[in-house]
Enzyme design. Structure first.
Site, PDB file in Angstrom:
ATOM      1  N   GLY A   1       0.818  -1.202   0.000  1.00 46.84           N
ATOM      2  CA  GLY A   1       0.000   0.000   0.000  1.00 46.84           C
ATOM      3  C   GLY A   1       0.854   1.254   0.000  1.00 46.84           C
TER       4      GLY A   1
ATOM      5  N   GLU B   1      11.461   7.465 -15.878  1.00 45.75           N
ATOM      6  CA  GLU B   1      11.864   8.871 -15.770  1.00 45.75           C
ATOM      7  C   GLU B   1      12.291   9.187 -14.339  1.00 45.75           C
ATOM      8  OE1 GLU B   1       9.150   7.778 -17.209  1.00 45.75           O
ATOM      9  OE2 GLU B   1       9.386   8.378 -19.301  1.00 45.75           O
TER      10      GLU B   1
ATOM     11  N   SER C   1       1.227   3.553  -3.336  1.00 47.15           N
ATOM     12  CA  SER C   1       0.687   4.568  -4.243  1.00 47.15           C
ATOM     13  C   SER C   1      -0.689   5.047  -3.809  1.00 47.15           C
ATOM     14  CB  SER C   1       0.579   3.993  -5.647  1.00 47.15           C
ATOM     15  OG  SER C   1       1.796   3.460  -6.034  1.00 47.15           O
TER      16      SER C   1
ATOM     17  N   GLU D   1      12.984  -3.965  -4.112  1.00 47.42           N
ATOM     18  CA  GLU D   1      11.914  -4.041  -5.104  1.00 47.42           C
ATOM     19  C   GLU D   1      12.467  -3.932  -6.524  1.00 47.42           C
ATOM     20  OE1 GLU D   1       8.446  -1.580  -4.582  1.00 47.42           O
ATOM     21  OE2 GLU D   1       7.689  -2.137  -6.558  1.00 47.42           O
TER      22      GLU D   1
ATOM     23  N   SER E   1       8.785   4.822 -12.121  1.00 49.71           N
ATOM     24  CA  SER E   1       8.818   4.929 -13.577  1.00 49.71           C
ATOM     25  C   SER E   1      10.238   5.233 -14.043  1.00 49.71           C
ATOM     26  CB  SER E   1       7.856   6.019 -14.054  1.00 49.71           C
ATOM     27  OG  SER E   1       8.411   7.279 -13.820  1.00 49.71           O
TER      28      SER E   1
HETATM   29  C1  LIG Z   1       1.326  -3.143 -13.110  1.00 55.25           C
HETATM   30  C2  LIG Z   1       1.436  -2.203 -11.954  1.00 55.25           C
HETATM   31  C3  LIG Z   1       1.391  -2.682 -10.665  1.00 55.25           C
HETATM   32  C4  LIG Z   1       1.476  -1.820  -9.579  1.00 55.25           C
HETATM   33  N1  LIG Z   1       1.398  -2.339  -8.317  1.00 55.25           N
HETATM   34  C5  LIG Z   1       1.457  -1.500  -7.261  1.00 55.25           C
HETATM   35  C6  LIG Z   1       1.327  -1.998  -5.932  1.00 55.25           C
HETATM   36  O1  LIG Z   1       1.166  -3.191  -5.725  1.00 55.25           O
HETATM   37  N2  LIG Z   1       1.377  -1.125  -4.912  1.00 55.25           N
HETATM   38  C7  LIG Z   1       1.563   0.211  -5.111  1.00 55.25           C
HETATM   39  O2  LIG Z   1       1.615   0.936  -4.129  1.00 55.25           O
HETATM   40  N3  LIG Z   1       1.682   0.722  -6.344  1.00 55.25           N
HETATM   41  C8  LIG Z   1       1.626  -0.099  -7.432  1.00 55.25           C
HETATM   42  N4  LIG Z   1       1.728   0.416  -8.708  1.00 55.25           N
HETATM   43  C9  LIG Z   1       1.796   1.871  -8.858  1.00 55.25           C
HETATM   44  C10 LIG Z   1       3.132   2.381  -9.312  1.00 55.25           C
HETATM   45  O3  LIG Z   1       4.070   2.285  -8.283  1.00 55.25           O
HETATM   46  C11 LIG Z   1       2.915   3.835  -9.785  1.00 55.25           C
HETATM   47  O4  LIG Z   1       2.076   3.763 -10.913  1.00 55.25           O
HETATM   48  C12 LIG Z   1       4.186   4.520 -10.155  1.00 55.25           C
HETATM   49  O5  LIG Z   1       4.934   4.786  -8.999  1.00 55.25           O
HETATM   50  C13 LIG Z   1       3.955   5.805 -10.962  1.00 55.25           C
HETATM   51  O6  LIG Z   1       3.055   6.652 -10.316  1.00 55.25           O
HETATM   52  P1  LIG Z   1       1.771   7.235 -11.063  1.00 55.25           P
HETATM   53  O7  LIG Z   1       1.101   6.113 -11.769  1.00 55.25           O
HETATM   54  O8  LIG Z   1       1.011   8.008 -10.077  1.00 55.25           O
HETATM   55  O9  LIG Z   1       2.342   8.193 -12.193  1.00 55.25           O
HETATM   56  P2  LIG Z   1       2.648   9.755 -12.059  1.00 55.25           P
HETATM   57  O10 LIG Z   1       3.406   9.992 -10.821  1.00 55.25           O
HETATM   58  O11 LIG Z   1       1.395  10.509 -12.276  1.00 55.25           O
HETATM   59  O12 LIG Z   1       3.607   9.944 -13.279  1.00 55.25           O
HETATM   60  C14 LIG Z   1       3.183   9.753 -14.634  1.00 55.25           C
HETATM   61  C15 LIG Z   1       4.405   9.797 -15.490  1.00 55.25           C
HETATM   62  O13 LIG Z   1       4.934  11.111 -15.433  1.00 55.25           O
HETATM   63  C16 LIG Z   1       6.308  11.110 -15.483  1.00 55.25           C
HETATM   64  N5  LIG Z   1       6.864  11.697 -14.259  1.00 55.25           N
HETATM   65  C17 LIG Z   1       6.295  11.804 -13.041  1.00 55.25           C
HETATM   66  N6  LIG Z   1       7.112  12.400 -12.179  1.00 55.25           N
HETATM   67  C18 LIG Z   1       8.242  12.667 -12.843  1.00 55.25           C
HETATM   68  C19 LIG Z   1       9.478  13.270 -12.500  1.00 55.25           C
HETATM   69  N7  LIG Z   1       9.727  13.718 -11.264  1.00 55.25           N
HETATM   70  N8  LIG Z   1      10.404  13.385 -13.463  1.00 55.25           N
HETATM   71  C20 LIG Z   1      10.175  12.941 -14.714  1.00 55.25           C
HETATM   72  N9  LIG Z   1       9.038  12.357 -15.089  1.00 55.25           N
HETATM   73  C21 LIG Z   1       8.076  12.227 -14.171  1.00 55.25           C
HETATM   74  C22 LIG Z   1       6.691   9.650 -15.632  1.00 55.25           C
HETATM   75  O14 LIG Z   1       6.794   9.308 -16.978  1.00 55.25           O
HETATM   76  C23 LIG Z   1       5.542   8.921 -15.033  1.00 55.25           C
HETATM   77  O15 LIG Z   1       5.503   7.598 -15.456  1.00 55.25           O
HETATM   78  C24 LIG Z   1       1.625  -0.437  -9.792  1.00 55.25           C
HETATM   79  C25 LIG Z   1       1.691   0.066 -11.097  1.00 55.25           C
HETATM   80  C26 LIG Z   1       1.586  -0.809 -12.174  1.00 55.25           C
HETATM   81  C27 LIG Z   1       1.637  -0.246 -13.565  1.00 55.25           C
END
Ligand SMILES: Cc1cc2nc3c(=O)[nH]c(=O)nc-3n(C[C@H](O)[C@H](O)[C@H](O)COP(=O)(O)OP(=O)(O)OC[C@H]3O[C@@H](n4cnc5c(N)ncnc54)[C@H](O)[C@@H]3O)c2cc1C
Lengths: 324, 364
Positions: B121, B352, B123, B238, B350
């Site tokens: 838990g 980035e 995100s 991780e 991600s």
């Molecule tokens: C298949 C899958 C399984 C997952 N499982 C889990 C889980 O079990 N538990 C959990 O807690 N989370 C989980 N996640 C969530 C994952 O950790 C987040 O999706 C990830 O950390 C990105 O956050 P966000 O989706 O909010 O993207 P955002 O933070 O909104 O970012 C979107 C995009 O913007 C860009 N970006 C954002 N910030 C920056 C920066 N500072 N510099 C440059 N570029 C940037 C990147 O390209 C990024 O991918 C999972 C995600 C996926 C896809």
């Protein structure tokens, strides 16, 4: 010698030397390298070498390149390795390696104009020693202005070396040393660039404060880490398990060439116009990257070989190779 | 045969026999998508979950390099390992490092036996890449804490017995301070799990809402308010494993087994991929060795994940050229992998963001 001490000695010897285009004279620092027996590192003392590990030799080759210096260390080390195996550790002067092309002529022979003898590997048959006293040497250079000569050796100037390593083993070792040199030059290019972007200001702050700049540099570092990991792996294979040497060398060569391309590109981009000048030291490393990446097999040639080897093997064999 | 080779052979044999019995179908991304509690328990009986942990908590006291041997054989086989992956990889080690002896005794043996299923838990709708922005709060109360908030993308929350939870326990000037890690029972009153279905139509992640959920004091992992440093260490676990390289390996393995005739262009691509794979695998060994010496290889892990997920995706591009018959079914291993691939470079940080982490070291 341990790694830290080796690095210290290397920095000591190389730090004061200034990168210069190679050419008609051997660089001054070469005399010191020869005196310290660097070309004999990794050859057992019992065979007339200086001892030490293959990793030590690769580290020295990398350090020379990192400093942007042109010197025939990798080449001399390869030739010495071959003549030691062939029972001729006593040969005086500079001995260098060369490989005959399809027409039976050693072409692109590194630094040949400075050598007393060449170890030459024909396409087929045993390698031979070529006495250059009577040979004709046609001078050429690579993109980095390093000597790459064509040599015509008369039949009476050749001494067979039946116990020297095979052509394929010599190519593998040459490619490994080449990957080490590329990794070193890439390290140099990255570091020069890192220093540049932390000092140069645009928009009122150092370039590194711009995210795109810092990330471009970080991307270069990731390539560097990958090339170094591939090199270490290949070095371990040459040392511990010769059956893995060729595929691991292929991987090291491919990764090094890829890193060379993207690091040279990134380095020039982040230097702006400054980097393309003769005055700036960057070209001493990037021209080497461009020249060396294609020597001893392009990454395409090595990839084709590794791809075919993989495709004709089983998945079990691939996996065992990767994890062994 | 060395002990390690023997270990590798045992894992390989087990996977092969279970696959041949039809117990599972090799899948790409199996470590996230292929959930089979019975399979995990069978691995547990061999001592292959929590294998680096002390015996007193159900571990086998083996090295991280040994663990790498097990995990990479499982990934290679595309075996159904999602049920134990998160607990084994990340939360177990974190509890071992920071948890009280009571918490360790309470939780770790259940992870090692395959009885506890963990979910992460972290995100939230407003805190993904910017993890320190979590808004879920935990307020002190008699005997523990009360949690309110909303977590998202929580893989396997609907099957989990326990959840790791990152929550804010103090409002501070620096958002990296005042965060605390907890372990929460998923059957606590006040927790609601709602499915989020992915584009392939499969359900593995969820939204998890916490409404006035009581968490006993003993469920704090480490020191209250000091969660951030612990999270970043945990992320090395991780990010630094072979699952960041091998998610699509079963696709490649399938192609090699099919023994197709490939033109030179494909051979070049294959050679390039094998070179990268060998290199990435060597980097996995380094991360494992670093963990064995007790260091937290944060940068090495970030570099590995950054390069590894790129490789995972390129395998699919290669496979398209080498095998696609024209129409690809969504349940074909390659089809499944293509639909899963966008997640590779997002989950666990991600690309980035990883690059930003790596970029920080350049300014030194
Ligand atoms: C298949 C899958 C399984 C997952 N499982 C889990 C889980 O079990 N538990 C959990 O807690 N989370 C989980 N996640 C969530 C994952 O950790 C987040 O999706 C990830 O950390 C990105 O956050 P966000 O989706 O909010 O993207 P955002 O933070 O909104 O970012 C979107 C995009 O913007 C860009 N970006 C954002 N910030 C920056 C920066 N500072 N510099 C440059 N570029 C940037 C990147 O390209 C990024 O991918 C999972 C995600 C996926 C896809």
């Amino acid at each position: 010698m341990n790694d830290a001490l080796l690095a210290e000695v290397a920095a000591d010897v190389l730090g004061s030397a200034t990168p210069q285009d190679a050419g008609d004279r051997l660089p001054e620092v070469w005399a010191t390298m020869a005196e310290l027996e660097w070309p004999l590192v990794s050859i057992p003392e019992s065979s007339g070498g200086a001892g030490g590990r293959l990793a030590d030799l690769l580290a020295l080759v990398g350090a020379v390149a990192e400093h942007g210096l042109s010197a025939p260390l990798a080449e001399a080390a390869l030739a010495r390795w071959a003549v030691a195996a062939a029972g001729r550790p006593d040969l005086p002067g500079l001995v260098l390696p060369a490989w005959e092309d399809d027409t039976g002529v050693p072409r692109g022979a590194a630094w040949a104009r400075h050598a007393r003898n060449l170890v030459v590997w024909p396409r087929t048959g045993a390698p031979y020693l070529a006495d250059l006293a009577t040979a004709r040497v046609f001078c050429g250079t690579n993109l980095a202005a390093e000597p790459r000569d064509t040599v015509v050796v008369g039949a009476d100037a050749r001494t067979p070396l039946p116990d020297a390593p095979s052509r394929s083993a010599s190519v593998d070792r040459a490619a490994l040393l080449n990957a080490a040199a590329i990794s070193g030059a890439a390290r140099g290019a990255h570091e020069i660039t890192r220093l540049h972007v932390t000092r140069r200001e645009q928009f009122g702050r150092p370039l590194i404060a711009l995210k795109a700049v810092a990330q471009s540099l970080a991307g270069m570092r990731a390539e560097l880490v990958s090339a170094q990991a591939a090199l270490d792996r290949a070095c371990a294979a040459h040392t511990d398990d010769p059956t893995r040497a060729r595929p691991a060398t292929a991987a090291a060569k491919i990764r090094a060439a890829r890193a060379a391309t993207s690091i040279a590109r990134g380095a020039h981009q982040l230097h702006g116009a400054m980097g393309v000048t003769r005055e700036h030291s960057l070209h001493h490393v990037t021209r080497k990257l461009w020249a060396w990446r294609d020597e001893h097999g392009t990454e395409r040639a090595w990839s084709t070989w590794l791809g075919r080897t993989t495709a004709t093997a089983t998945e079990d064999e691939l996996w065992d190779h990767l994890t062994g | 045969m060395t002990e390690r080779t023997e270990l590798r052979r045992q894992v390989r044999d087990l996977c092969r026999s279970r696959r041949d019995e039809g117990r599972y179908r090799p899948r790409a991304d199996a470590w996230l998508r292929s959930f089979d509690l019975e399979f995990s328990r069978e691995l547990a009986r061999h001592g292959w979950i929590g294998m680096t942990w002390p015996r007193r908590v159900g571990g086998a006291e083996r090295s991280n390099v040994d663990r790498l041997v097990v995990t990479e054989e499982l990934l290679r086989a595309g075996a159904p390992v999602a049920a134990h992956w998160i607990g084994d990889r990340q939360i177990g080690p974190s509890i071992l490092r920071h948890g009280t002896p009571e918490l360790q005794r309470e939780i770790l043996p259940g992870i090692a036996s395959g009885d506890h299923v963990l979910c992460l838990g972290m995100s939230e709708p407003e805190a993904g890449s910017d993890l320190a922005a979590v808004r879920t709060t935990a307020r002190p109360t008699a005997g523990g804490w009360r949690v309110d908030g909303r977590k998202i993308w929580t893989s396997h929350a609907h099957r989990a017995t326990h959840s790791y939870l990152l929550a804010r326990t103090e409002r501070t000037e620096r958002k990296h301070d005042g965060l605390t890690e907890f372990l929460v029972d998923m059957d606590s009153p006040g927790i609601t799990v709602t499915p989020i279905v992915d584009m392939a139509g499969s359900h593995h992640f969820n939204e998890v809402v916490f409404e006035d959920v009581f968490v006993p004091a003993g469920r704090v992992i480490g020191v209250a308010g000091q969660g951030w440093r612990q999270v970043t260490e945990q992320l090395a676990h991780e990010r630094g494993g072979p699952e960041r390289v091998l998610s699509t390996y079963p696709v490649l393995a399938g192609l090699l087994t099919a023994n197709a005739e490939w033109d030179e262009g494909l051979l070049v691509e294959l050679g390039e991929l094998v070179a990268r794979l060998g290199t990435l695998r060597a980097m996995c060994v380094r991360v494992a060795e670093a963990l064995d010496t007790g260091t937290s290889p944060i940068r090495e892990a970030a570099t590995l994940k950054y390069l590894g997920t790129e490789f995972e995706r390129d395998v699919l591009e290669f496979a398209r050229g080498a095998a696609v018959p024209g129409v690809l079914a969504p349940d074909d291993p390659l089809g499944e992998a293509i639909l899963a691939a966008p997640g590779f470079s997002i989950r666990g940080g991600s690309s980035e963001v990883l690059l930003s982490i790596l970029a920080k070291q350049e300014a030194l």
